[in-house]
Each structure stands twice: as C-alpha cells, then as structure tokens.
Design a protein around this motif. Structure first.
Motif, PDB file in Angstrom:
ATOM      1  N   ARG A   1     -12.069  60.411 -75.991  1.00 46.61           N
ATOM      2  CA  ARG A   1     -10.680  60.103 -76.347  1.00 46.61           C
ATOM      3  C   ARG A   1     -10.622  59.966 -77.869  1.00 46.61           C
TER       4      ARG A   1
ATOM      5  N   PRO B   1     -12.824  58.390 -67.971  1.00 49.50           N
ATOM      6  CA  PRO B   1     -11.658  58.599 -68.833  1.00 49.50           C
ATOM      7  C   PRO B   1     -10.949  57.287 -69.178  1.00 49.50           C
ATOM      8  N   SER B   2     -10.852  56.385 -68.214  1.00 46.61           N
ATOM      9  CA  SER B   2     -10.096  55.158 -68.508  1.00 46.61           C
ATOM     10  C   SER B   2     -10.869  54.251 -69.462  1.00 46.61           C
TER      11      SER B   2
ATOM     12  N   ASP C   1     -10.228  55.538 -72.823  1.00 43.38           N
ATOM     13  CA  ASP C   1      -8.916  55.078 -73.287  1.00 43.38           C
ATOM     14  C   ASP C   1      -8.985  53.640 -73.785  1.00 43.38           C
ATOM     15  N   ASP C   2      -9.661  52.779 -72.996  1.00 40.70           N
ATOM     16  CA  ASP C   2      -9.793  51.370 -73.398  1.00 40.70           C
ATOM     17  C   ASP C   2     -10.503  51.265 -74.738  1.00 40.70           C
TER      18      ASP C   2
ATOM     19  N   GLU D   1      -8.703  51.966 -78.020  1.00 41.40           N
ATOM     20  CA  GLU D   1      -7.811  50.913 -78.529  1.00 41.40           C
ATOM     21  C   GLU D   1      -8.572  49.861 -79.339  1.00 41.40           C
TER      22      GLU D   1
ATOM     23  N   THR E   1      -3.614  64.582 -73.543  1.00 39.34           N
ATOM     24  CA  THR E   1      -2.418  64.044 -72.876  1.00 39.34           C
ATOM     25  C   THR E   1      -1.200  64.792 -73.409  1.00 39.34           C
TER      26      THR E   1
ATOM     27  N   SER F   1       1.493  63.535 -74.727  1.00 35.64           N
ATOM     28  CA  SER F   1       1.926  63.019 -76.030  1.00 35.64           C
ATOM     29  C   SER F   1       1.030  63.538 -77.146  1.00 35.64           C
TER      30      SER F   1
ATOM     31  N   VAL G   1      11.207  66.722 -83.974  1.00 31.48           N
ATOM     32  CA  VAL G   1      11.926  65.954 -84.989  1.00 31.48           C
ATOM     33  C   VAL G   1      11.012  64.907 -85.618  1.00 31.48           C
TER      34      VAL G   1
ATOM     35  N   THR H   1       9.776  63.109 -81.198  1.00 35.76           N
ATOM     36  CA  THR H   1       9.888  63.860 -79.939  1.00 35.76           C
ATOM     37  C   THR H   1       8.508  64.053 -79.322  1.00 35.76           C
TER      38      THR H   1
ATOM     39  N   THR I   1       7.418  62.812 -76.420  1.00 36.22           N
ATOM     40  CA  THR I   1       7.367  62.873 -74.955  1.00 36.22           C
ATOM     41  C   THR I   1       8.399  63.886 -74.473  1.00 36.22           C
TER      42      THR I   1
ATOM     43  N   SER J   1      10.703  63.272 -72.490  1.00 28.09           N
ATOM     44  CA  SER J   1      12.012  62.623 -72.431  1.00 28.09           C
ATOM     45  C   SER J   1      12.789  62.873 -73.714  1.00 28.09           C
ATOM     46  N   ASP J   2      12.062  63.008 -74.817  1.00 32.75           N
ATOM     47  CA  ASP J   2      12.726  63.237 -76.094  1.00 32.75           C
ATOM     48  C   ASP J   2      12.777  64.717 -76.452  1.00 32.75           C
TER      49      ASP J   2
ATOM     50  N   THR K   1      12.636  67.262 -74.320  1.00 35.15           N
ATOM     51  CA  THR K   1      13.411  67.946 -73.266  1.00 35.15           C
ATOM     52  C   THR K   1      13.170  69.464 -73.183  1.00 35.15           C
ATOM     53  N   PRO K   2      11.968  69.845 -72.775  1.00 40.39           N
ATOM     54  CA  PRO K   2      11.742  71.278 -72.543  1.00 40.39           C
ATOM     55  C   PRO K   2      12.683  71.776 -71.447  1.00 40.39           C
TER      56      PRO K   2
END
Lengths: 297, 817
Positions: free
Chosen positions: B41, B118-119, B122-123, B126, B280, B282, B714, B723, B725, B727-728, B730-731
């Motif tokens: 990661r 994988p997790s 990720d931990d 951070e 991922t 993002s 953006v 942008t 994700t 959600s932002d 919007t493909p």
C-alpha cells in the motif's frame, strides 16, 4: 481500501440491539443496509470499533396498511418499497424509492437507515416531510414516537438518544384529492441529487386546498418551504402562482457550492424542480396515472 | 499480399472471448495469487507541492504482520531516474517512483508498506508519519510558465517543451483574407478514462535467478520494460511481463511503470517474495494518469469571401501535470491530424507544454489529437456562426475532398482515404436533418433552445515513432512494428500468438478470422493466445495495445505469420503427397482440416504435417529441415524518419474518421442539456468484424458524451483534487446515454494489407459534436462554447450569470472590403 478492524455483533432482536448499543457506548454503530456506512468505512472516514448488525433481526422489514396509515419496518429496503403495490398508493413514496441511487444500492439500503442517518442529501427525509410522518423509536426505556419534523434536528443529527433505534416509520394516507411528486436532478444514478423537490398537494377543482413543499440537498436538512406552500394554498393554480411558489422556494433554499453545482445554480434549479413537481402533483391529484422519473445529466 | 479468400474477415462473428468474459470466468491480474505473496500500500502526499522533511516508518514497521517499508530516499541510490523522453532542460528532471525530496502532486507516493494482508498494509500505511513543508502550488499551465514556483529545480523551469509548427505562407494568406476571425481563448478540459479494473501489479524480483517477474495489466509492456530495465539496472531480457484479461485501459494503463518499479524493489527488499499492489478507485482518480488539458490562445483565422479557411495561427499551452513521463510526445502527436479534416494549407501553431502540481498525464483515448481536433471544430463552428454560414455548408466548403485522397497534409502526413461529405450526408439522413431544422425553428418561436451540432474527427492509427525526434532529435525511436507467431502444434492445433494485450477489443476473434481465411478453416479451430508475455518472443519494442492500431499492425503481423505457416505447410504437403505445390489445396476432410493433392486424390491432415516436423523428422530430407511449422513474423510499418527541422513527414499510417451529429435541448429553467437524438457514422476502412467495430463505436461515443457533459478532473487553487471518487467525478452510465443511431461507410485504406484502418479511440467525436450543438442552441443569445466540458451549471453561468462564453468578449470578426 479495507475498513479498519472492528468487532461484529449480530443482533437477534431490536431489543437486543438496544442492549448491545448501551453496552458498547459511543464505539458502537448500527449496520442496516450499509448504503452510507460501508463506503465511509472503506474510505476510512468512519472507523467504528463495533458494528451491531440489524440485518438478521426478524420482522422489521415490512410495508403494512393500518388504520389510514402506511407502516414501514425500519429495515425495509428501498427496492421493497419501489416494488410494493401498497406503498404505490402514495405515489410520491414510490417516486422516492425508485429514484434512490442504483439497483444494487436500492437492494441494500433501508428507509430506517436513511432517516436515522439524516444526511442532508438523503431522499427520504425530503419526501416524508411533505406527508404526515412519525418515527417510532425503541430505547432502553421503551418506545416513543416522534414527528419527523422534530426527529431530524440538524445535518446528520436526530432526536434519537444514544441507545435508541428507529423501529418503524408511519405515514398517514393523504386525504382524498391529494397528489404528490418528487423530482431530483442527479448527475448520474448512483450519486446524491444536485437538488430535489417534493410537492404534496390537496386539490379541489383548480384550487389548491393544501400544500406541502420540501427541498432537498439545499440546506443542512430538508427545508420545508412554507412561503412556497402559502403561495399555493387556497389559490387557483396558474402559471403565476406556480412561479410565485418556485420563487419562494428559491428564497428558502440555502445551498452550498460543491462538485454538484454552484450555490446560484442550485438555487435556480430547486425552483425549477418545484414548479415541475407542482405540475405533476396536480395531475396526480386529478387521478391521472403519471410516471415520474428524476432528471439525469 | 491481398487475400481474395474472405469467408471470415468482414463477418460479425461473436467474440471468442465472450463466453469467458460474460460468465465471470475471465482471468484478471488480481485473480492471481502466489505463495508467499505480500501486499503493498502506498503512503501518498496530501499536499500538491511540499518539501519532505522527514519520513518516519518505525510505527508502521512495528505493526505485527508488516514485513517492511520503502521510501524514496532508500530507492534513490539503488536506481537510475526514469528515462526522460524530452530534451534539455526537461531531460534533467529526476523522476523516481517514490518522492525523494519533494512531492509535486496530491496523491504522489512517498513511501510503501508491505504486509501479510491487504488490510494490514492499509493499517500500516496510516502509521507512516511524514513531515512536510508546504511550497506554493501552481495548478494552471499558463501561470506555471511564469516559473514563479518551480516544480523540478534540476530542470530550472516548468516549461517542458516549445516548438513552432509553421507551414505554407501564413502572412500572405492573412494579407489576402476577405475576413478574419479572432478567438481569444479556448480550453480543453482535463478528464480521464475510468476502466472498470484499476491498475494491478504483482512484481517479484527473484533472487534465485535475478529475474523480475510481473503479472500485471500494463497496456504497453514493451515500453514499460524499456523504462524499467534502465531504472532498475537490469538487462531487459531478465524482466518478464505477463498480462491476462484486462478490464479496460484506454491508454491510462500505459504509465503504470513507476508502480511496477516499486513492486520489484519492494520484492527485492522482502527477500524475493512476490508483491501485489491493487489500486483503489480513489488512487486511480488522483494518482494514476489523467488526459492532457490544453489552452488555445490568440487564435486568428483567415477566410475567403465564401468562408473557406485559408490560414490559422494560434498558441497552444498543454498541461502535463507534475512529471512528463510519456510526455512530451503529446507535443507532436497532435500534429498527426494537423489540419483535421480540412483543406487549409497555411498555419502556424506555437506549441508549449508546462508542468503543474497535478497528477501526471498519460495517453488517454484520443490522446493529444482530440484536443487539437476539438480546437479545429470550435474554430469551424465559431467562424460559421460569425459569418452566418450553416454549419454543414461551412464543413462542405472546407473538407478535404474525396478525390484528393491519398491527401498530403501541410506537415507531410498522408491521409490514406476518406469521404467526409458522404459521411455527412449519411449522418444527416439518419438523424433527419431537414425535419430537425424545422423543429428547431418551431421551438425557437416557443422560446425553446434546440441546437444541432456536427463533429467531424479523425482517429489516426499506427503511428510513426519517428515523430519523437521532432520533440527530441536525440530520441532513438522511429517507425512502428508488431510481432506474431503462428504454428501447428504437435497434434495439429493452429495456435496464434501476438504481441498485443487486448482490453476488450476482441483480438482473439479478429486474429482468428484473419488466420481462418489464410488457411481456409473455421476460426473455432484456431487458438489465439490471450494477453502479453515477453517470453513468447513475439513482441517488438512497440508491442502493446494502444493508439488504434491492432487492425493494421497487429493483424498485419498475424497475417504475415499465417502466410509463412501456409507456405511451409504447402511445401511439406507437396513433398509428402508427391506433387507440386500449386497442386495443393487447403480444405476440410473427414478428419478435419487437411491439405489435398488435387491431381492425386491424396491428402494429409494437420496432425500428419505436425507429426512429421515435430516427432517424426527422420522422414524429412535435409532440404526440408528449415520447415518448422512455427512461424514468427515481424511486420514493419513503411515509415521514414521525419524532417525534424521542418517538422515534416508522415506520422501515421491510417486515418479512420467519425462524423457525429447531436440534437440537444437546453431547458430554460434547469439548464440541463438533453440529447434528443444522436448519430454516429464511422469509417475505419475495410471492417474485419462489424460487431466489434460497432461495439467500439458505442463505447467511444459513451466515453465522449461523458467527457463532454459529466466527467472533469477538478482541482482547487492549492491543488486538492476535488473529483477523487465516482460520486464527484460521475463517469457516464447507461442511464445517461441517449439512443445512438449508427451508420458506417468503408473507404479501404491503400496503406494496410487488408484495407482496414485502426479504430477504437474514436477521436472524441462526441466532445466536438456536443460543443457544436450547444453553441448552435445558444449563439443567437450571444454565447460561444469556449470549453470542452459543459454541464447545467456551466450553461447557467453563461446564460444567466453572463460570466463566461460571451461572444462579444471572446470573438472578434474583421471584415475586409
């Protein structure tokens, strides 16, 4: 990403879930459909230590007609509402359920979870605030019911106590001569609307006897546009009265700029949605069968 | 080399891949699990521009299950900076796959952690603590060229490249012009591709043989290994890359070599354990690659009395983000389509590329050409509206004429074939042009805004890498080539391997169609190796799947290999059947495909032939020992090195074309642009498989509509990507797609053996078309469309806010007596 590690608790009943919550304290979060919580956990924006899963609690997913009301179990999925002939008796409820996100999300997400989360962009709160809606909650001290208008107090904030769970949503059947419609503009199906408008009217001939108008995604909570309602109430509906209602709705909106649009645009948009929803609501009040679909980019 | 035998090529054969892919039985890089595998990661920069003061990995390393960490400081002494394609001073840029001293875009990898799951990775990510000192970010290319805040101190400037492309007699054309249109600024926005599958790399630096093994989804592996071998100081033959099914690339997966480098280095550090990195969404949105953003300044267009364009001058500024990587190739690749589909002979384009504190760009479907084609389509529509000439007439007056092909452009490119007026006629017919014109006029009377837009565009394919020498005379690249192998295996199976790595383009099917026609057998009997593997030894330095070329380079190689195999089979059969080679017929017998001696009534099947060569070779006389039935063929494109001083030469082999028409209505209360009708007409020469071509046209159309109306990357003023994700960002989804009417013509290419032209990128036709339609709807309100991205909010700001797109401010028309 993967969520941070958490403990998983499976509740067998709502009562047990309440007990679990009271034992876990602030570290515990309820998992209903996971529509919002799971993505937030995967982005590691939400990192609960304990999850109490409601998905195996029997008997909390239903749609019932009872003494002039529709009762929705808290765990009723949006898709169940979408395909329910009972729920379709209040067309604006069908508009809402059928337009949430996409099929996958509607199969998981729940009406109770949506109301309890009180996301300013959620659809249910906007729609249900145009109807006579009460929320039944279960806590350690027993049950209580709260009118929706008193239930959501701020963005992501409700009147629920820390150990309290939404158990049921009760919506009174609108009186004869009523019609409603819910319209949102969404850039694509899975995302939250840019703005939305719910309109519920009671008509007698051309005259609007009563009106309820709520605006979504343009404030910290769904906004009841009371000036817009007054612009219609007792009036013969015409282009002028609809424009007045749309203008009043624009004035009531308090949008923030984001990727969905500028504040000025959202304000303009919400007025347009109100006007279109009024037109649809009137046709439905007259008994017309009208299919309503959200607007997509 | 033309084949007359066309039983399979040209047929809408269902894809051989379909059963596997549609049933969820595809094999993708993330499906691969290897014993002892670790998970990686990245720790990424939250800042767009900052100095790295300290990277503390101790807490991460203390987490149980964490095997190690890697930082830029650690890898710098072990590696060479990545190759820079551009000349000085950008050649001095020191590009490492983990930031060493500075971060230059939000999401840039600073460190990597390796863990047992994988997790856990990720931990651990951070827990890595990085101290930064903020620096001034610069997110606008024109601002960056002021060099007030420098990204790469070693280069000393943010300017990557500048060059003037001038042809004909520009000054004379302007002196003689009847009218001149000046356009202040146009802007092509930054967007990307959003393949369903993100980047995936498994890398292993095996200490047993000192080889590096990759299982990944890079879409141009032969390019990646050239960068990796030099970076990692390892002979290129010791890097093996395998790809499998790939869930889309659209060019974006070409530039995953930095992450591939980190996986290899991490594996070495972990004692040779394989390292898996799965990106991922993002990460993909913030830090894989984006498409090029471009600003067009001070455009002047000379026209004659009839609206025929005689000259264009303009200044273009391209934004390549924080590292050039595949750039500055984009500084020349646009000139493959220098005049677009138009006849003007005189032009001067001053082209500059700048670095900014944003995600590095990478080739993105329509790479570098779509920006330029969009610019030309805007020029044509703005001139048409200013001069009051209908958009279709304006095009007919300016299009290259069908009788002019092959057409040599002012910069020496040779357009192979095409018929733009015919495509326009077909498109107009399909959409019902005259009726829409009437409806549009009716709607105007009611105050409704309907626009009709045309976009004509080119998809240039199979490029001449010699164009790299136009940006850097020392670049050691020219031409283009592809390899393939065709063999009869021991039991007579026909097996084809090719150096491409398809991502849904149906190469297994089209390669089988080509071989089936050569051998006169069914495509079902042909196995086509899927994916790329350096150890198949069928790749050249250009192998991969990119730049709309498989139908030409890939299938030419397959065809060549099949012809070689056919010749050997014929010779061998003639010997065995005791006849002349021209007596041999390829056909089908009771035991499957066979070769028959027509005069003798004898035959031998494929197993019989393969048996002799592979396991029964004592029967062969010495003069037959060169027959292997295992035929490798390298196809080379017939290119010359361009004249780098004049920037002149043929840069591409084939020019597929697209003509789209859109009807769009903009409502006056919500300003939502709605596509009422849409037509896509395509010409990619001789079609190998109509179903696959049609599918790719729909895909490219969806991608283009998404780019025009929904998808934009953006950044805020300090370089935060807003942008990151879906959600932002919007493909586009099926919900947003209009019904597309499809038409096509075939103008066979004289440049390819089959008449086919590369296709698939689609030239971003919908972006041009939608801009044109929006302008048509709004021009009478004093608005021109100045940006390639438009949504309801943009139109609101133009129509109500009057903040943008005001024609009287942006466009000036000079009429001469």
């Amino acid at each position: 990403m993967y969520p941070r590690a958490f403990h998983y608790h499976r509740a067998g009943s709502l009562k047990e879930a309440v007990t679990m919550l009271s034992q876990l304290g602030e570290e515990g979060k309820l998992l209903a459909g996971g529509q919002s919580l799971i993505p937030l956990m995967k982005l590691r924006f939400a990192n609960p230590k304990h999850l109490v899963d409601l998905n195996f609690v029997p008997g909390i997913s239903y749609i019932k007609e009872d003494k002039g009301s529709l009762r929705f179990g808290a765990l009723t999925r949006h898709a169940e509402v979408e395909y329910s002939a009972t729920a379709a008796k209040i067309p604006i409820i069908h508009d809402c359920a059928a337009g949430i996100a996409d099929v996958q999300v509607r199969n998981r997400g729940t009406i109770g979870g949506s109301i309890a989360e009180a996301d300013p962009s959620g659809d249910w709160a906007t729609v249900l605030s145009t109807l006579d809606t009460t929320i039944r909650c279960l806590g350690r001290k027993g049950e209580r019911t709260i009118p929706l208008s008193k239930f959501i107090t701020d963005a992501y904030t409700t009147a629920l106590g820390p150990e309290e769970i939404v158990s049921e949503i009760i919506v009174k059947n609108p009186p004869k001569g009523s019609g409603g419609a819910y319209l949102a503009f969404k850039r694509s199906a899975p995302v939250y609307p840019t703005a939305s408008a719910a309109v519920q009217l009671r008509m007698e001939g051309d005259v609007c006897e009563d009106a309820a108008i709520a605006l979504g995604c343009v404030g910290l909570t769904a906004i009841k546009a009371s000036q817009a309602e007054s612009a219609l109430r007792g009036q013969k509906i015409s282009e002028t009265t609809m424009n007045a209602a749309a203008e009043a709705a624009r004035a009531a909106a308090d949008p923030q700029p984001d990727m969905r649009g500028s504040a000025e645009y959202k304000r303009m948009l919400v007025g347009a949605l109100v006007k279109r929803a009024i037109e649809l609501a009137i046709r439905r009040a007259r008994g017309e069968q009208v299919e309503v679909s959200h607007l997509y980019a | 080399m033309k084949d007359n035998n066309r039983n399979w090529v040209g047929k809408p054969l269902p894809r051989k891949e379909e059963g596997r892919l549609l049933r969820g039985r595809g094999k993708f890089a993330d499906d691969i699990k290897i014993r002892e595998m670790l998970y990686l990661r990245f720790v990424r920069s939250p800042y767009a521009h900052a100095r790295i003061l300290k990277v503390d990995t101790s807490r991460a390393e203390g987490l149980p299950g964490v095997v190690g960490t890697l930082t830029g400081k650690q890898i710098e002494p072990l590696t060479q900076p990545f190759i820079e394609i551009g000349p000085e001073p950008c050649a001095k840029i020191r590009d490492f796959p983990l930031a060493v001293d500075k971060v230059r875009y939000q999401g840039e990898p600073v460190a990597a952690v390796l863990a047992e799951s994988p997790s856990l990775a990720d931990d651990a990510s951070e827990l890595v603590q990085v101290e930064y000192e903020g620096l001034d970010p610069v997110v606008d290319a024109e601002q960056a060229l002021k060099d007030e805040s420098i990204l790469h101190e070693s280069a000393g400037t943010n300017k990557v490249w500048n060059g003037v492309f001038e042809y004909g007699d520009v000054e004379k054309a302007f002196r003689e012009a009847a009218q001149i249109v000046n356009i202040d600024r146009l802007h092509f926005h930054r967007f990307s591709s959003t393949p369903l599958e993100n980047n995936v790399v498994i890398g292993q630096w095996d200490p047993k043989d000192d080889h590096i093994y990759y299982w990944c989804n890079n879409s141009f592996p032969s390019f990646a290994i050239q960068f990796l071998a030099a970076h990692l100081n390892i002979p290129i033959d010791r890097i093996r890359v395998q790809t499998f099914d790939i869930g889309g690339s659209f060019g974006i997966k070409i530039t995953s070599y930095p992450q591939m480098a980190v996986c290899a280095l991490a594996s070495k550090k972990a004692g040779g354990r394989p390292i898996k990195w799965v990106e991922t969404r993002s990460e993909h949105m913030t830090a894989s690659a984006h498409g090029n953003e471009r600003t067009f300044r001070d455009t002047r267009v000379a026209l004659d009395q009839d609206g025929v364009i005689t000259a264009i001058t303009s200044r273009h500024v391209d934004d390549c983000g924080a590292y050039p990587r595949y750039e500055p190739l984009g500084c020349v690749i646009w000139s493959q389509v220098f005049p677009g589909v138009y006849r003007f002979k005189n032009a001067r384009i001053d082209f500059t590329q700048a670095m900014t504190n944003k995600c590095p760009v990478g080739p993105n479907r329509g790479y570098s050409r779509m920006q330029h084609l969009w610019f030309l389509e805007r020029v044509v529509d703005i001139c048409a509206h200013e001069l009051g000439i209908p958009a279709d007439q304006m095009r007919l007056r300016n299009y290259i004429r069908p009788e002019e092909f092959p057409y040599t452009t002012p910069n020496g490119c040779v357009y192979d074939s095409g018929d733009y007026p015919k495509m326009l006629a077909i498109a107009k017919n399909l959409i019902g042009w005259d009726e829409w014109k009437k409806k549009q006029a009716e709607a105007r009377k009611q105050g409704r805004l309907i626009g009709i837009g045309i976009g004509t565009t080119l998809d240039s394919g199979t490029n001449n890498f010699g164009q790299s020498q136009i940006v850097n005379p020392h670049a050691p690249f020219s031409g283009n080539s592809q390899g393939a192998n065709c063999k009869l295996d021991i039991y007579g199976e026909v097996v084809v391997a090719v150096g491409s790595c398809p991502q849904g383009q149906g190469h297994e099917t089209t390669a089988a169609q080509v071989v089936a026609d050569v051998l006169n057998i069914s495509p079902d009997l042909i196995s086509v190796r899927t994916g790329f593997d350096t150890e198949r030894n069928v790749h050249t330095g250009f192998s991969g799947t990119y730049a709309s070329q498989f139908a030409v380079s890939g299938l030419s190689a397959v065809h060549g290999a099949a012809q070689k195999l056919k010749a050997e089979m014929k010779r061998l059969a003639a010997f065995v059947l005791e006849t002349q080679e021209d007596d041999i017929e390829f056909g089908r017998g009771a035991q499957g495909p066979e070769l028959r001696a027509q005069t003798k009534g004898k035959s031998i099947n494929y197993w019989g032939l393969a048996n002799i060569v592979n396991v029964n070779s004592a029967v062969l006389p010495p003069e037959m020992h060169d027959i292997t039935l295992n035929c490798r063929y390298i196809w080379r494109a017939p290119f010359k090195v361009p004249d780098t001083k004049k920037k002149y030469g043929n840069l591409t082999m084939t020019y597929a074309s697209q003509l789209h028409i859109a009807i769009i209505e903009i409502d006056r209360d919500a300003f939502i642009p709605r596509i009422l009708d849409y037509v896509a007409v395509d010409d990619c020469g001789t079609v190998i498989n109509p179903a696959i071509v049609e599918g790719q046209v729909y895909g490219a159309t969806a991608h283009g509509i998404g780019a025009a109306l929904m998808e934009t990357c953006v950044y805020d003023a300090v370089g935060n990507m807003l942008t990151s994700t879906f959600s932002d960002y919007t493909p586009i989804t099926a919900m947003n797609m209009p019904k597309v009417k499809y038409g096509h013509i075939e103008t066979p290419s004289p440049h390819s053996y089959s008449g086919a032209k590369g296709m698939g990128e689609g030239g971003a036709a919908p972006v041009h078309t939608i801009s044109a339609a929006l302008q048509d709807a709004l021009f009478s309100s004093g608005i021109i469309i100045g940006d390639s991205f438009n949504n309801a909010d943009t139109l609101f700001r133009a129509m109500v806010g009057r903040e943008i797109y005001q024609a009287d401010k942006l466009v000036k028309l000079e009429r001469r007596a």
